[in-house]
Design a protein around this motif. Structure first.
Motif, mmCIF file in Angstrom:
data_model
loop_
_atom_site.group_PDB
_atom_site.id
_atom_site.type_symbol
_atom_site.label_atom_id
_atom_site.label_comp_id
_atom_site.label_asym_id
_atom_site.label_seq_id
_atom_site.Cartn_x
_atom_site.Cartn_y
_atom_site.Cartn_z
ATOM 1 N N VAL A 40 33.414 -37.482 -3.509
ATOM 2 C CA VAL A 40 31.979 -37.517 -3.769
ATOM 3 C C VAL A 40 31.217 -36.853 -2.627
ATOM 4 O O VAL A 40 31.475 -37.141 -1.458
ATOM 5 C CB VAL A 40 31.496 -38.984 -3.913
ATOM 6 C CG1 VAL A 40 30.028 -39.031 -4.289
ATOM 7 C CG2 VAL A 40 32.321 -39.726 -4.938
ATOM 8 N N LYS A 41 30.289 -35.975 -2.989
ATOM 9 C CA LYS A 41 29.439 -35.354 -1.965
ATOM 10 C C LYS A 41 28.297 -36.300 -1.644
ATOM 11 O O LYS A 41 27.829 -37.037 -2.498
ATOM 12 C CB LYS A 41 28.884 -34.035 -2.492
ATOM 13 C CG LYS A 41 29.962 -32.996 -2.707
ATOM 14 C CD LYS A 41 29.521 -31.657 -2.139
ATOM 15 C CE LYS A 41 30.680 -30.714 -1.923
ATOM 16 N NZ LYS A 41 31.427 -30.394 -3.127
ATOM 17 N N TYR A 42 27.850 -36.273 -0.396
ATOM 18 C CA TYR A 42 26.739 -37.161 -0.049
ATOM 19 C C TYR A 42 25.833 -36.516 0.979
ATOM 20 O O TYR A 42 26.234 -35.619 1.725
ATOM 21 C CB TYR A 42 27.271 -38.505 0.467
ATOM 22 C CG TYR A 42 27.859 -38.451 1.855
ATOM 23 C CD1 TYR A 42 29.162 -38.007 2.057
ATOM 24 C CD2 TYR A 42 27.111 -38.851 2.963
ATOM 25 C CE1 TYR A 42 29.706 -37.951 3.324
ATOM 26 C CE2 TYR A 42 27.652 -38.793 4.244
ATOM 27 C CZ TYR A 42 28.947 -38.344 4.419
ATOM 28 O OH TYR A 42 29.473 -38.282 5.674
ATOM 29 N N GLU A 43 24.612 -36.991 0.989
ATOM 30 C CA GLU A 43 23.628 -36.574 1.983
ATOM 31 C C GLU A 43 23.429 -37.728 2.955
ATOM 32 O O GLU A 43 23.951 -38.822 2.730
ATOM 33 C CB GLU A 43 22.286 -36.259 1.296
ATOM 34 C CG GLU A 43 22.356 -35.132 0.282
ATOM 35 C CD GLU A 43 22.388 -33.753 0.939
ATOM 36 O OE1 GLU A 43 22.216 -33.687 2.176
ATOM 37 O OE2 GLU A 43 22.599 -32.761 0.220
ATOM 38 N N LYS A 44 22.630 -37.487 3.981
ATOM 39 C CA LYS A 44 22.393 -38.522 4.984
ATOM 40 C C LYS A 44 21.862 -39.814 4.342
ATOM 41 O O LYS A 44 22.118 -40.910 4.800
ATOM 42 C CB LYS A 44 21.379 -37.977 6.001
ATOM 43 C CG LYS A 44 21.453 -38.618 7.353
ATOM 44 C CD LYS A 44 20.708 -37.786 8.393
ATOM 45 C CE LYS A 44 19.210 -37.749 8.095
ATOM 46 N NZ LYS A 44 18.453 -36.883 9.002
ATOM 47 N N TRP A 45 21.104 -39.648 3.255
ATOM 48 C CA TRP A 45 20.409 -40.789 2.659
ATOM 49 C C TRP A 45 21.135 -41.378 1.441
ATOM 50 O O TRP A 45 20.667 -42.335 0.853
ATOM 51 C CB TRP A 45 18.996 -40.359 2.240
ATOM 52 C CG TRP A 45 19.020 -39.103 1.389
ATOM 53 C CD1 TRP A 45 19.247 -39.045 0.051
ATOM 54 C CD2 TRP A 45 18.851 -37.761 1.841
ATOM 55 N NE1 TRP A 45 19.222 -37.743 -0.367
ATOM 56 C CE2 TRP A 45 18.979 -36.937 0.711
ATOM 57 C CE3 TRP A 45 18.589 -37.186 3.097
ATOM 58 C CZ2 TRP A 45 18.880 -35.549 0.792
ATOM 59 C CZ3 TRP A 45 18.484 -35.807 3.159
ATOM 60 C CH2 TRP A 45 18.628 -34.993 2.031
ATOM 61 N N THR A 46 22.273 -40.783 1.068
ATOM 62 C CA THR A 46 22.957 -41.261 -0.144
ATOM 63 C C THR A 46 23.512 -42.671 0.062
ATOM 64 O O THR A 46 24.205 -42.930 1.044
ATOM 65 C CB THR A 46 24.126 -40.333 -0.520
ATOM 66 O OG1 THR A 46 23.640 -39.001 -0.561
ATOM 67 C CG2 THR A 46 24.739 -40.713 -1.853
ATOM 68 N N THR A 47 23.212 -43.574 -0.877
ATOM 69 C CA THR A 47 23.747 -44.933 -0.765
ATOM 70 C C THR A 47 25.072 -45.030 -1.517
ATOM 71 O O THR A 47 25.398 -44.171 -2.344
ATOM 72 C CB THR A 47 22.773 -45.968 -1.358
ATOM 73 O OG1 THR A 47 22.658 -45.711 -2.766
ATOM 74 C CG2 THR A 47 21.409 -45.907 -0.710
ATOM 75 N N THR A 91 23.328 -49.816 1.487
ATOM 76 C CA THR A 91 24.321 -49.332 2.436
ATOM 77 C C THR A 91 24.439 -47.823 2.292
ATOM 78 O O THR A 91 24.850 -47.330 1.242
ATOM 79 C CB THR A 91 25.704 -49.978 2.157
ATOM 80 O OG1 THR A 91 25.551 -51.388 2.142
ATOM 81 C CG2 THR A 91 26.725 -49.578 3.216
ATOM 82 N N LYS A 92 24.042 -47.107 3.308
ATOM 83 C CA LYS A 92 24.157 -45.651 3.240
ATOM 84 C C LYS A 92 25.576 -45.247 3.613
ATOM 85 O O LYS A 92 26.183 -45.828 4.518
ATOM 86 C CB LYS A 92 23.153 -44.992 4.193
ATOM 87 C CG LYS A 92 21.717 -45.123 3.708
ATOM 88 C CD LYS A 92 20.804 -44.106 4.351
ATOM 89 C CE LYS A 92 20.563 -44.348 5.817
ATOM 90 N NZ LYS A 92 19.704 -45.511 6.085
ATOM 91 N N ILE A 93 26.113 -44.245 2.917
ATOM 92 C CA ILE A 93 27.461 -43.769 3.221
ATOM 93 C C ILE A 93 27.525 -43.279 4.658
ATOM 94 O O ILE A 93 28.486 -43.554 5.383
ATOM 95 C CB ILE A 93 27.846 -42.648 2.234
ATOM 96 C CG1 ILE A 93 28.065 -43.276 0.854
ATOM 97 C CG2 ILE A 93 29.096 -41.917 2.699
ATOM 98 C CD1 ILE A 93 28.343 -42.288 -0.230
ATOM 99 N N SER A 94 26.456 -42.614 5.102
ATOM 100 C CA SER A 94 26.471 -42.056 6.465
ATOM 101 C C SER A 94 26.614 -43.144 7.531
ATOM 102 O O SER A 94 27.237 -42.928 8.563
ATOM 103 C CB SER A 94 25.204 -41.233 6.707
ATOM 104 O OG SER A 94 24.060 -42.001 6.431
ATOM 105 N N GLU A 95 26.080 -44.346 7.263
ATOM 106 C CA GLU A 95 26.154 -45.395 8.291
ATOM 107 C C GLU A 95 27.549 -46.025 8.366
ATOM 108 O O GLU A 95 27.857 -46.728 9.324
ATOM 109 C CB GLU A 95 25.075 -46.464 8.053
ATOM 110 C CG GLU A 95 25.449 -47.531 7.053
ATOM 111 C CD GLU A 95 24.254 -48.390 6.604
ATOM 112 O OE1 GLU A 95 24.437 -49.592 6.442
ATOM 113 O OE2 GLU A 95 23.156 -47.831 6.400
#
Ligand code: HEM
Ligand code: SF4
Ligand code: FES
Lengths: 251, 114
Positions: A40-47, A91-95
């Motif tokens: 899955v692609k994600y951005e900084k804000w993607t949960t 929960t953001k993926i980036s965190e």
């Protein structure tokens, strides 16, 4: 199991990707749960919730997940994310700081399918502790329009009123893991919320309800409930304060 | 019995046991270890009535505390009406049994029956 690649967010150049491992289980015909992996692609804000919905949209619409508000308010999307009970929408993926994100249904709840669990017991326990103000008069018939409280009186219980009944605390609780009759940190925190409310007169009846062989005394101060609560409620403290009433340190 | 009453007893017995076991250890420090385990010395301890009463109290406190603790562990491990009744009465019986057996030793020794 399946390994699929994501196409979403392809237009974005900043997008990174993770492997999302989703626990799949249908108690009606599966012996045990199995992980399905998706890229899955994600951005900084993607949960995490958005990532799961992305999978549903592009790869497998049969993934079962419960959600509604997407803003940590409805309490629907609790699940185990990388081993810890959290709200998927909060929960953001980036965190998470990990290339692999694993999502599983909450512990200590019966699974309906995949990530969706049954809440009946949590709601029953919550109802059992009488989660409403108990008193003979009401604001409607009394001369005074409102039951006034000082800021100090509000302070006594207000953090506990933030509970959204997501069940993450019950999922983290080690007693809940073996004691199927335990009332649980969610209901105990709510018992404290009403007992500590200066407008409430139902203290004695509530304390009696939780003074049971599977009631408040089955808490052994692990404190996991307070560590996972996404709303800043401290059920472990509420439980100790309730014990204060029962042991005669508070009145 | 109310669960809160049982747990007050549980915490009370734990606190009292800390105090009495401390006295028990201090008494043991009056002799060196090997000496304190000598036959005559053990008999003398049981015959010293205040100390024998204290040993009896420790026996009761720890039996009550320990078997209630065991009951707690067991009812958290598995649930069911019959099982929980069996656990409660079983622990109570074992508690009484242990106190009776320990008291028998203390009383018989105290009265010079051994
Ligand atoms: C004198 C020192 C002791 C103190 C201060 C003490 C204190 C406590 C406390 C506060 C609890 C409740 C813990 C909880 O609810 O999570 C407990 C539980 C327990 N105690 Fe003790 N105790 C002592 C000695 C003993 C001894 C000597 C035994 C064994 C005979 C024992 C057996 C147990 C058991 C089986 C439990 C239940 C397990 C649990 O609830 O975690 N304790 N003790
Ligand atoms: S206390 Fe916190 S973790 Fe527990 S149900 Fe309420 S909001 Fe969720
Ligand atoms: S969707 Fe409502 S709390 Fe997450």
């Amino acid at each position: 199991m399946a390994q699929v690649s994501s196409t979403s967010n392809e237009q974005s150049s900043t997008a990174k990707s993770i492997t999302l491992k989703i626990s799949r289980y249908n108690p009606e015909h599966d012996e045990s749960s199995q992980f399905m992996e998706f890229n899955v692609k994600y951005e900084k804000w993607t949960t995490v919730l958005e990532a799961i919905l992305d999978v549903k949209k592009h790869f497998d619409h049969s993934v079962a997940v419960r959600y509604s508000c997407r803003q940590a308010t409805c309490g629907s999307c609790g699940m185990i994310i990388n081993g810890k009970p959290r709200l998927a929408c909060f929960t953001k993926i980036s965190e998470l700081d990990s290339d692999v994100v694993t999502v599983e249904p909450m512990n200590n709840f019966p699974v309906i399918r995949d990530l969706a669990v049954k809440f009946e017991k949590l709601f029953d326990s919550h109802q059992k502790i009488k989660p409403y103000l108990i008193r003979d008069d009401t604001e409607l018939v009394s001369d005074e329009k409102e039951f006034l409280q000082t800021p100090e009186e509000v302070e006594q219980y207000i953090q506990f009123a933030n509970c959204i009944k997501c069940g993450l605390c019950n999922s983290a609780c080690p007693t809940m893991a073996t004691d199927s009759s335990f009332v649980g940190p969610q209901a105990l925190a709510q018992a404290y919320r009403y007992v500590a409310d200066s407008r409430d007169k139902g203290k004695d009846s509530r304390l009696k309800i939780i003074d049971d062989s599977h009631g408040i005394w089955r808490c052994h101060f692990a404190g996991s409930c307070s560590q996972v609560c996404p709303k800043g409620v401290d059920p472990a403290m509420g439980i100790q304060l309730l014990r204060g009433y029962m042991l005669g340190f508070r009145s | 019995m109310r669960e809160s009453t049982i747990m007050k007893i549980h915490y009370g017995t734990a606190l009292a046991a800390v105090a009495l076991v401390a006295v028990h250890i201090l008494m043991r420090l009056t002799q060196n270890f090997a000496e304190s385990l000598e036959y005559e010395s053990v008999l003398a301890n049981y015959k010293f009535i205040p100390y024998a009463i204290m040993l009896e109290l420790i026996l009761i406190l720890l039996a009550v505390h320990g078997f209630n603790g065991l009951r707690v562990i067991l009812i958290e491990l598995k649930q069911g009406r019959i099982y929980e009744k069996a656990v409660s009465y079983g622990c109570l019986a074992a508690m009484i049994g242990l106190i009776a057996y320990g008291s028998r030793t203390i009383i018989m020794t105290n009265m010079g029956l051994v």
